[in-house]
Design an enzyme around this catalytic site. Structure first.
Site, PDB file in Angstrom:
ATOM      1  N   GLU B  65      26.004  18.532  56.695  1.00  0.00           N
ATOM      2  CA  GLU B  65      24.983  17.658  57.273  1.00  0.00           C
ATOM      3  C   GLU B  65      23.587  17.987  56.750  1.00  0.00           C
ATOM      4  OE1 GLU B  65      25.718  18.273  61.465  1.00  0.00           O
ATOM      5  OE2 GLU B  65      27.148  16.623  61.570  1.00  0.00           O
ATOM      6  N   LYS B 171      29.026   8.161  55.773  1.00  0.00           N
ATOM      7  CA  LYS B 171      29.930   7.005  55.765  1.00  0.00           C
ATOM      8  C   LYS B 171      31.402   7.359  56.052  1.00  0.00           C
ATOM      9  CE  LYS B 171      30.558   2.615  53.365  1.00  0.00           C
ATOM     10  NZ  LYS B 171      31.979   2.516  53.767  1.00  0.00           N
ATOM     11  N   TYR B 177      35.410   6.862  62.609  1.00  0.00           N
ATOM     12  CA  TYR B 177      35.230   6.602  64.038  1.00  0.00           C
ATOM     13  C   TYR B 177      35.365   5.109  64.349  1.00  0.00           C
ATOM     14  CZ  TYR B 177      33.500  11.384  64.338  1.00  0.00           C
ATOM     15  OH  TYR B 177      33.379  12.742  64.261  1.00  0.00           O
TER      16      TYR B 177
END
Lengths: 139, 207
Positions: B65, B171, B177
């Site tokens: 991240e 992405k 999800y």
């Protein structure tokens, strides 16, 4: 104007429920409110409560007046309680069109992580949550 | 505050429904590692001894991240906060057998971290703080099994929502999800995630 901030008691749940609905109406989603004062009483005032709550109260002679500084006092009290328990963050969400609240939180030093870092809030509920759970491996 | 204690009723509910290690075989739909096409992995509740691997994988997730300098939590913090009498979070571990361990020797190859929260509109909720699978094991059903287990635990505890956040540029995760049926409430309803920390939090607490 005098006001005081204190920990909520079980007896406050009817008023908290009223104000939850007021907030939901302001946020244009009153149909999303599914719980009543009964759930608040059960979940917030059992032996291991699922939430904690502060209420702001004015004396009788000032009932129904709008206040100054009450929102700040509530938010600061939450921060103080968090600090005492060594919490390092206070997080919340706000609707993008809710300019008065966004301005309020920004003035208090909150960062908007959706704008600055690109975080999106994601949710599973209702049938989607049921479906997700039903795919879990059987024990 | 992000943490919530689970009431005693939930704890006894979880004990009655305690789940053992679950072995799963998975055939990958897409993977760059042919040897993982048919692979066993197990999903189980985290214990104190897992904290070293959880700390390692938290750092790996933070690097993915691009925020690894933000990680302040240590293995010891996890041990204290996750395994005390009233834990601040719960963990689930994904593990592979010895023959599939990574070249560094790790068999614990994924995790989910979650805690109970509350919605003033819907009541009991679960917040999933982290979901992570090591790169070489992605696409093999591990991430899905982890989130399925969190959802199952959520329903067992009487929760009506599973909430979490994802970065808009991430992405692969967003697609995953969405494929599982979630709502992006930032995109669809305009919710923004706000945070007060550091000096701002200190100042706020003193007002």
């Amino acid at each position: 104007m005098n006001f005081k901030i204190r920990r909520a008691a079980k007896e406050d749940c009817k008023d908290i429920s009223r104000m939850i609905m007021d907030l939901a109406i302001y946020e244009k989603m009153p149909d999303q409110v599914k719980i009543s004062h009964e759930e608040l009483e059960r979940d917030g005032f059992c032996q291991n409560p699922l939430f904690e709550c502060l209420v702001a109260e004015v004396p009788e002679e000032h009932k129904s007046n709008e206040g100054n500084g009450i929102g700040t006092a509530l938010l600061s009290k939450v921060a103080e309680i968090g600090k005492k328990k060594q919490c390092v963050r206070l997080q919340l969400s706000v609707l993008n069109w809710n300019t008065p609240s966004r301005d309020f939180y920004a003035a208090k030093g909150a960062q908007d992580l959706t704008v600055t870092e690109g975080w999106h809030a994601i949710r599973f509920d209702g049938q989607n949550l049921d479906n997700l759970a039903n795919e879990a491996p059987k024990d | 505050m992000q943490w919530r204690r689970m009431p005693a009723a939930f704890k006894s509910q979880r004990r009655r429904r305690s789940w053992k290690e679950t072995r799963l075989s998975s055939s990958a739909i897409t993977t760059s590692s042919p040897h993982l096409r048919s692979m066993d992995f197990s999903i189980r509740a985290a214990n104190l001894d897992d904290c070293k691997d959880i700390a390692r994988m938290i750092m790996e997730l933070a690097e993915y991240e691009k925020v690894s300098d933000h990680v302040k939590v240590t293995q010891k913090d996890l041990e204290q906060d996750g395994f005390s009498k009233n834990p601040f979070f719960h963990g689930i571990i994904a593990e592979v057998p010895e023959q599939h361990k990574t070249k560094e020797g790790h068999t614990k190859i994924g995790y989910a971290l979650y805690f109970y929260s509350y919605s003033s509109w819907s009541g009991r909720a679960i917040y999933m703080e982290d979901l992570y699978v090591m790169p070489e094991f992605r696409g093999t059903g591990v991430g899905k099994a982890l989130i399925n287990k969190v959802a199952q635990l959520a329903l067992a505890a009487g929760c009506h929502q599973l909430n979490f956040t994802v970065l808009d540029w991430n992405k692969p995760s967003m697609d995953f999800y969405l494929s599982q049926g979630c709502f992006d409430i930032t995109a669809s309803m305009g919710y923004h995630c706000m945070r007060c920390e550091g000096e701002a939090l200190e100042h706020l607490a003193q007002l």
